[in-house]
Enzyme design. Sequence first.
Site, short mmCIF file in Angstrom:
data_model
loop_
_atom_site.label_atom_id
_atom_site.label_comp_id
_atom_site.label_asym_id
_atom_site.label_seq_id
_atom_site.Cartn_x
_atom_site.Cartn_y
_atom_site.Cartn_z
N LYS A 135 69.33 46.19 44.70
CA LYS A 135 68.32 47.07 45.29
C LYS A 135 66.96 46.58 44.82
O LYS A 135 66.86 45.95 43.77
CB LYS A 135 68.52 48.51 44.80
CG LYS A 135 69.83 49.09 45.26
CD LYS A 135 69.80 50.60 45.12
CE LYS A 135 71.14 51.16 45.56
NZ LYS A 135 71.57 52.29 44.77
N HIS A 138 61.94 49.43 42.66
CA HIS A 138 61.04 50.31 43.42
C HIS A 138 60.28 51.23 42.49
O HIS A 138 60.46 51.19 41.27
CB HIS A 138 61.82 51.10 44.48
CG HIS A 138 62.81 52.05 43.90
ND1 HIS A 138 62.50 53.34 43.61
CD2 HIS A 138 64.10 51.86 43.55
CE1 HIS A 138 63.55 53.94 43.10
NE2 HIS A 138 64.54 53.07 43.04
N HIS A 141 61.41 53.10 39.24
CA HIS A 141 61.61 52.45 37.95
C HIS A 141 60.31 52.05 37.27
O HIS A 141 60.33 51.46 36.20
CB HIS A 141 62.51 51.21 38.10
CG HIS A 141 63.92 51.57 38.40
ND1 HIS A 141 64.50 51.33 39.62
CD2 HIS A 141 64.87 52.19 37.65
CE1 HIS A 141 65.74 51.79 39.61
NE2 HIS A 141 66.00 52.30 38.43
N1 ARG Z 1 70.18 52.23 36.36
C1 ARG Z 1 69.89 53.62 36.19
C2 ARG Z 1 69.08 54.13 37.36
O1 ARG Z 1 68.43 53.38 38.01
C3 ARG Z 1 69.09 53.90 34.94
C4 ARG Z 1 69.82 53.61 33.66
C5 ARG Z 1 69.22 54.31 32.48
N2 ARG Z 1 69.91 54.02 31.27
C6 ARG Z 1 71.09 54.51 30.91
N3 ARG Z 1 71.62 54.12 29.78
N4 ARG Z 1 71.73 55.37 31.68
O2 ARG Z 1 69.09 55.30 37.64
#
Ligand code: ARG
Length: 589
Positions: A135, A138, A141
């Site tokens: 993805k 965006h 993040h």
């Molecule tokens: N990849 C996840 C998202 O975009 C965020 C991860 C955050 N870190 C974790 N340990 N859950 O929503």
Amino acid sequence: MEKNRIKTLNFVTGLARLLAEHTQLSEDALMMAVETPPDSKMGHFAFPCFELAKTWKKAPPMIAAELAAKIDATKPGWLGQAIATGPYVNFFLDRTAFATAVLLEVLEAGAEYGASDEGEGKSVLIDFSSPNIAKHFHIGHLGTTIIGKVLDNIYRFLGYEVTGINHLGDWGTQFGKLITAYLKWGSEEEIIKTEIDGLVKLYVKFHEEADNDPSLNDQAREWVVKMQNGDEEGLRIWKWFCEISMNEFDRIYDRLGITFDLFRGESYYSGKLADDVAESLAAKGLLQESGGAQIVDLEEWKMAPCMILRKDGGTLYPTRDIAAAIDRYETFKFDKCLYVTGNEQSLHFAQWFKVVELMGYPWAEGLEHVPYGMYLFEGGKLSTRRGDVIKIEDLLEETVAKTLAIINEKNPNLSNKEHVAEQVGIGALKFNKLYNSRIKDTVFNWDRMLNFEGETGPYVQYTHARACSVIRKALREDSNLDFGTMGLAMISGATFDPSLLADDEPFEVLRMIHDFPTKVRDSAEKYEPFIIARQLVAVAQAYNAFYHKHQILVDHEPTRRARLVLTSAVRQVLKTGLSLLGISAPVVM
Ligand code: ARG
């Protein structure tokens, strides 16, 4: 090197020590009790006597009068006098002594001003940014990337052992869908050409087609199970998708000046480590079946159940987070592990933190979710078609272009314009996210965030550049010195006279500089970068008020020196503060 400067500089601590001699209260209690009067004409610190009235059995104004008479305020060397006003003892700083103390502190410490060793031997992990493979990176993040990095900087500055971790979203059912779609409708050529755009397109197509042909979902699930079992073809394609994504992510991190100590995606925790979690939960009697899936019931804590295994045995987002936390504790023995994500994930973290606690891990206490609000757009032209995401690369491009246009207007002869526009534009973007309490939504408005006179990144950068320019002019006449050494050389010189900085404007600058270390610490404790961002604006505003009222490079040598020393300290604090916020401090703009 003696680094623990906050202790020596914190005037409240010194005041508490002084009060302790006369009140039989503990220094800690006194530090909490000391207040800052709303109007500094009343005093710079105030000690309310209501608490003491209970034990001394006297009226507070009487106690205040008694204390004011007894206390020798000049003892610590930077206080002027103590005056009783009603139930308060008000303390006034001795402006001259205060000026010398603060300036010496800043100039001797240099880039270390505000730093401390309080975190020595303590490990802090910061899980931030963590975008999802296949993805686009965006706008969702951007907040975690900016805030996470600032927390990383601040904790390092305070002496903690920090490990910044990127927990990439590289596992889950979406990869089964993507591989199914790629093998059916995709081509290697096309993906090489279009990269993430191509992957997103395939993903969208999968969902469109699966509406009519549900068997596609079965195929996708099969791929996930196959990959879980080490299927070579599936894993090869998956790895390639990861590489394509990392190309884009790396470009963005480069441009934002962001690095990590560890990139470790969810896939790392999807196999044996996740199975161990499920086994251990089962052994502890915490796992329950629900509609074929395995869950931990959290009704007692008024939360929905935490999903551990799917019907087909596949792992889920919380399962992988639990496995990662256990693994991280084994590796790093962390004191704190922070997770910086959007507010919408609060339930997810509350759920699995509870599960880890139920598993009996004492370190569960060190897990901390650091949520933040989202971006709201207002008056910007960056329009997206419905359902489209705002890509960070587009946002950076446009922000820097707008900044360049402003610079072209304000300072057309500036050399290096592109580079400065990059520093200022990206700084503005970061500052905009950092200026308010993180939980508040951030209003995105280019005009406001790029306003050189607002409470913005460019304003702070501009003030820093202004201080640099004053110093540069002075240096031209004394070529033995440089930015870093000038202030210290001048304050150590025989002709330095701090009483020349006793006017209201320079005194205000000094107070803002003095508060900087406390604000840094406060911001770490609360995980709130805005506390630093606001202090920088306060320093900049105070310095600009001073700059407009008092010419610096005057002929009268002692005055010129005193004002240059102050300017030099301002430059240092702004530079350090900006660097904690991950923002460059150009010397001209
Ligand atoms: N990849 C996840 C998202 O975009 C965020 C991860 C955050 N870190 C974790 N340990 N859950 O929503």
